[in-house]
Design an enzyme around this catalytic site. Structure first.
Site, short mmCIF file in Angstrom:
data_model
loop_
_atom_site.label_atom_id
_atom_site.label_comp_id
_atom_site.label_asym_id
_atom_site.label_seq_id
_atom_site.Cartn_x
_atom_site.Cartn_y
_atom_site.Cartn_z
N LYS A 1 0.82 -1.21 0.00
CA LYS A 1 0.00 0.00 0.00
C LYS A 1 0.86 1.27 0.00
O LYS A 1 0.44 2.32 -0.47
CB LYS A 1 -0.93 0.03 1.22
CG LYS A 1 -1.83 -1.16 1.39
CD LYS A 1 -2.85 -1.28 0.29
CE LYS A 1 -3.98 -2.24 0.63
NZ LYS A 1 -3.58 -3.65 0.70
C1 LIG Z 1 -4.26 -4.78 0.31
C2 LIG Z 1 -3.47 -6.01 0.27
C3 LIG Z 1 -3.75 -7.01 -0.67
C4 LIG Z 1 -4.89 -6.93 -1.64
O1 LIG Z 1 -4.68 -5.92 -2.62
P1 LIG Z 1 -5.91 -5.35 -3.45
O2 LIG Z 1 -5.35 -4.23 -4.26
O3 LIG Z 1 -6.92 -4.88 -2.44
O4 LIG Z 1 -6.43 -6.46 -4.27
C5 LIG Z 1 -2.92 -8.13 -0.69
N1 LIG Z 1 -1.91 -8.26 0.19
C6 LIG Z 1 -1.63 -7.32 1.11
C7 LIG Z 1 -0.52 -7.54 2.07
C8 LIG Z 1 -2.38 -6.16 1.17
O5 LIG Z 1 -2.11 -5.23 2.09
#
Ligand SMILES: *Cc1c(COP(=O)(O)O)cnc(C)c1O
Length: 492
Positions: A109
């Site tokens: 993120k």
């Molecule tokens: C948010 C997240 C995901 C999923 O990603 P999306 O873009 O919501 O599909 C997968 N792994 C981790 C560690 C995340 O923080």
């Protein structure tokens, strides 16, 4: 480049789309075309991450000047990322792991949320907006901390994060509730991520409440992946990693690769789809789900059905039954038909289910989807650690398991990138459990040390002192009480 709402809202510029986050009719903003990568790969391989990011964003944010984009990019991807490559690609056995977790909060993120505050501030300045921007975010764990980190102490903004009290790991929770910054507010809610996301979306769509806040000079925006300003920066690392493979002579120019993404809200994999649409030679987009396998069923059957038990798994950031960004894919594969999207979203809202037509189903051939159970997730962490001495977190393990299944079934030996979305130290209990480390009487913080010495990897900076940080936020509310939490914090 202009941005249209998936449910038919009129077109706006990228700055407006970034500020609004979500369209008034509940739709998401999408670019009206996919710009093409128009510099030969053989030249692009000399770009570093930031240069590539400027190049890509310039194509999408056509109302920003180059100076403005550079300002955003160079402030975002600085030394808060511990690796100079920003997104290193690590070869393990035959596969390539794209490690997206070397930012300040140890999850992918950070790749988008380090830049979003700068994009937003620049957009506000361009449009002469004086109101204070209030970022409202629902989180399944990782978005919350990354958004808090990105927006803390950013002038002219406030940020409110809602997380499912029982649905995040202790480390994730500790990261959030110890967040400093006068402009931050963190609230646990009784319920799961979908409850939190739905309640936040309702607030965005509550005209009366928005007007009350408008009078007080506040304006809501979103740091969730429904914001186009989060999606676009994520396109960059897929192109970057392809170029890296080219540079390392792992692939030839034009050779296609697969991309595997552990998926929750469908933002990360959608960015890979955008990269493909821009001309990146991607063969299959492999969408990996955990036991909440609603997307897996969708790709295999063309039916989206969220009417099923919600499961709390060892990959909590993927514990989602309503993947918001799928709406953007529906728009693109329907031939940009907003009436189809409106109809499907109405069905999702009313019946929790929809079926796509045959034409759309045909368009799903770019994708492959599978899922991994918790047991399979643990096993793969252990196997890869024992065999390759490579330690991965639970989310990445879901992706890797699904990829192995894909390879077995499809007999496809194309080079493959696996998006590695979090540091294993973010989920120490599950990773220790997978490795067979006795963990019953230890708390998550003690497990960090245990994991570190077992795997002979040091605890990343972002969390090494987490236990000693002061708890700043201890708010808890029901899902009906989000509004009063917001009112209390904003003093309206
Ligand atoms: C948010 C997240 C995901 C999923 O990603 P999306 O873009 O919501 O599909 C997968 N792994 C981790 C560690 C995340 O923080």
């Amino acid at each position: 480049m202009i941005y249209k709402g998936t449910r038919g809202e009129k077109s706006i510029t990228s700055s407006e789309a970034i500020i609004k986050g979500i369209a008034e009719d509940g739709g998401l903003y999408v670019p009206n075309e996919f710009p093409k990568i128009d510099i030969p790969f053989s030249n692009l391989i000399n770009y570093d991450y930031k240069q590539l990011c400027v190049y890509i964003l310039k194509k999408y944010l056509t109302d920003f000047t180059e100076e403005e984009i550079k300002y955003c990019v160079y402030n975002a991807y600085d030394n808060k990322f511990i690796k100079d490559e920003i997104a290193p690609l690590v070869k393990v056995g035959e596969e390539f792991f794209l490690e997206l977790y070397h930012g300040p909060t140890l999850a992918f993120k950070d790749m988008a949320l380090s830049i979003l505050p700068y994009l937003l501030k620049t957009a506000c300045r361009k449009l002469g907006i004086q109101d204070e921007i209030v970022i409202l975010t629902a989180t399944s764990g990782d978005t919350g901390k990354a958004a808090l980190q990105g927006f803390a102490n950013v002038e002219g903004t406030k940020i409110i994060v809602f997380f499912p009290e029982e649905g995040v790991s202790s480390i994730q929770k500790a990261q959030m509730i110890t967040q400093q910054g006068e402009n931050t507010h963190v609230v646990g809610i009784y319920g799961n991520f979908d409850d939190a996301q739905r309640a936040v979306k309702e607030i965005f769509n509550d005209k009366e409440f928005n007007n009350i806040l408008k009078d007080k000079k506040y304006m809501f925006s979103s740091a969730n992946s429904i914001n186009i300003g989060r999606l676009l920066p994520q396109v960059v690392y897929y192109i970057y990693s392809y170029l890296f493979m080219l540079k390392q002579e792992e692939i030839r120019e034009g050779e296609s690769i697969n991309v595997v993404v552990p998926t929750g809200n469908f933002g990360n994999i959608l960015a890979a789809y955008y990269a493909k649409k821009m001309g990146l030679p991607i063969n299959k987009l492999i969408c990996a789900s955990n036991e909440n396998n609603v997307l897996c069923d969708f790709f295999n059957e063309g039916i989206y059905n969220k009417n099923r038990e919600f499961k709390v798994t060892s990959s909590p950031s993927m514990d989602i039954l309503i993947s918001s960004n799928l709406e953007r894919l529906l728009y693109h594969i329907s031939g940009e038909d907003e009436s189809i999207v409106r109809d499907l979203m109405r069905k999702l809202n009313n019946e929790g289910k929809y079926v796509i037509n045959e034409n759309m189903k045909n368009e799903l051939k770019d994708f492959y989807s599978g899922f991994a159970s918790d047991k399979e997730t643990y096993k793969i962490i252990k196997d890869v650690f024992e065999y390759d001495k490579y330690l991965m977190d639970t989310h990445t393990a879901v992706a890797y398991k699904v990829y192995r299944d894909y390879k077995n079934v499809m007999k496809d030996n194309k080079k493959t990138i696996i998006a590695s979305t979090a540091s294993p130290f973010k989920f120490p209990r599950d990773v220790c459990k997978a490795l067979g480390i006795d963990n019953n009487d230890l708390d998550d913080f003690q497990l960090l040390d245990k994991l570190s010495s077992f795997a002979n990897v040091s605890i990343p900076n972002g969390i090494s002192d987490i236990q000693d940080r002061k708890v700043i936020h201890n708010n808890l509310c029901k899902k009906e009480e989000l509004k009063s939490q917001i009112e209390k914090f904003l003093k309206v």
